[in-house]
Design an enzyme around this catalytic site. Structure first.
Site, mmCIF file in Angstrom:
data_model
loop_
_atom_site.group_PDB
_atom_site.id
_atom_site.type_symbol
_atom_site.label_atom_id
_atom_site.label_comp_id
_atom_site.label_asym_id
_atom_site.label_seq_id
_atom_site.Cartn_x
_atom_site.Cartn_y
_atom_site.Cartn_z
ATOM 1 N N HIS A 44 5.810 -3.547 3.240
ATOM 2 C CA HIS A 44 4.770 -2.543 3.012
ATOM 3 C C HIS A 44 4.410 -1.766 4.280
ATOM 4 O O HIS A 44 3.299 -1.250 4.390
ATOM 5 C CB HIS A 44 3.517 -3.206 2.432
ATOM 6 C CG HIS A 44 3.679 -3.626 1.002
ATOM 7 N ND1 HIS A 44 4.020 -2.743 -0.004
ATOM 8 C CD2 HIS A 44 3.575 -4.832 0.409
ATOM 9 C CE1 HIS A 44 4.098 -3.393 -1.159
ATOM 10 N NE2 HIS A 44 3.852 -4.658 -0.940
ATOM 11 N N GLN A 145 8.580 -15.251 -2.537
ATOM 12 C CA GLN A 145 7.243 -14.874 -2.961
ATOM 13 C C GLN A 145 7.183 -14.764 -4.483
ATOM 14 O O GLN A 145 7.984 -14.053 -5.092
ATOM 15 C CB GLN A 145 6.878 -13.550 -2.295
ATOM 16 C CG GLN A 145 5.400 -13.396 -2.151
ATOM 17 C CD GLN A 145 5.009 -12.265 -1.240
ATOM 18 O OE1 GLN A 145 5.671 -12.024 -0.231
ATOM 19 N NE2 GLN A 145 3.945 -11.589 -1.577
ATOM 20 N N GLU A 147 5.099 -13.503 -7.551
ATOM 21 C CA GLU A 147 3.988 -12.559 -7.725
ATOM 22 C C GLU A 147 4.143 -11.726 -8.996
ATOM 23 O O GLU A 147 3.632 -10.610 -9.063
ATOM 24 C CB GLU A 147 3.850 -11.672 -6.480
ATOM 25 C CG GLU A 147 5.135 -11.040 -5.975
ATOM 26 C CD GLU A 147 4.959 -10.322 -4.634
ATOM 27 O OE1 GLU A 147 3.825 -10.048 -4.218
ATOM 28 O OE2 GLU A 147 5.995 -10.012 -4.016
ATOM 29 N N ASP A 173 -0.149 -8.617 -6.364
ATOM 30 C CA ASP A 173 0.839 -8.155 -7.339
ATOM 31 C C ASP A 173 0.784 -8.950 -8.635
ATOM 32 O O ASP A 173 1.032 -8.399 -9.713
ATOM 33 C CB ASP A 173 2.249 -8.209 -6.741
ATOM 34 C CG ASP A 173 2.520 -6.980 -5.891
ATOM 35 O OD1 ASP A 173 2.234 -5.868 -6.368
ATOM 36 O OD2 ASP A 173 2.977 -7.128 -4.748
#
Ligand code: 3PY
Ligand code: MG
Length: 246
Positions: A44, A145, A147, A173
């Site tokens: 990000h 991850q 999410e 998320d």
């Protein structure tokens, strides 16, 4: 020095921030506070591979382990971070056992995976290919991850993939996905499902929090928390500095 991977696997309590500002100076400042680790976030943030390498140099100088959140599951993202000298990768949006297995393949050298050995910084530019491979086998942290709702549905299969050192929950998320698909389970229940599945499988589990109170709560149960980011610290301090003087 114990590797971050060994500390994660032995469930040593670990807490550190994301680094989102694309500059070695951000690493100097944050790593100077001696967090247990930092996680440089290329998912990000506009961090190029060249700047990432300088940020990893800064982390090495500060002797703070630096994990990299890569842009996605593609092997080239994972290779770039590990070649640059990251002590591990955090791979976002892993939703199936197949994706988790692809992450392991990209991050681990044979026989456990198919990572290519190149003359990169991690190998002292060809001086130490053998050392890079043996260090990586012992020390490269592989974290995925979870999410998405699909990750929740597939969590047991993902946890069974050999070579994953840590599963990491992205509450943001997960909340977005749950809202978009009209999940009747609240996000807290989805998180609980992920945490209890990881606990049952005895796989270390971590989570992101943006505030200290949540961080304190999670650290009472989990061994790994990413708390905030350099950009968030700057935002909060800037807002406080611009507030009217009383
Ligand atoms: C999320 O909450 O979605 C995250 O990715 C935090 O790291
Ligand atoms: Mg996320």
């Amino acid at each position: 020095m114990t590797s971050l991977r060994a500390a994660v696997r032995s469930k040593t309590p670990l807490r550190g921030p994301f680094i989102a500002i694309p500059a070695p100076m951000a690493v100097d400042i944050v790593a100077g506070a001696k967090p247990d680790f930092i996680c440089i976030d290329t998912e990000h943030s506009p961090i190029s591979d060249g700047v990432l390498t300088d940020m990893l140099r800064a982390a090495d100088l500060a002797q703070v382990p630096a994990l990299v959140r890569v842009r996605g599951v593609l092997a080239q993202n994972i290779t770039a971070a590990l070649d640059a000298g990251a002590c591990g990768v955090l791979v976002p949006h892993v939703s199936t056992a197949e994706e988790a297995a692809a992450v392991v393949r990209a991050a681990r050298f044979p026989p456990h995976g198919a990572r290519g050995a190149g003359p990169a910084r991690a190998a002292s530019y060809l001086r130490d290919i053998g050392g890079m491979i043996s260090r990586a086998r012992e020390e490269t942290l592989v974290a995925v991850q979870l999410e998405t709702l699909r990750a929740v549905a597939n969590v047991e299969d993902i946890l069974a993939v050999e070579g994953i050192d840590l599963v990491f929950i992205g509450p943001g998320d997960l909340g977005v996905d749950a809202a978009a698909h009209g999940s009747i389970a609240p996000v807290e229940a989805l998180i609980e499902r992920l945490v209890s599945a990881a606990e049952a499988a005895q796989v270390p589990v971590g989570i992101f929090t943006a505030d200290r109170a949540a961080s304190k709560r999670w650290m009472a149960r989990l061994s790994f928390v990413i708390e905030g980011s350099d950009a968030l610290f700057l935002t909060q301090a800037s807002d406080a500095a611009a507030a009217p003087l009383d």
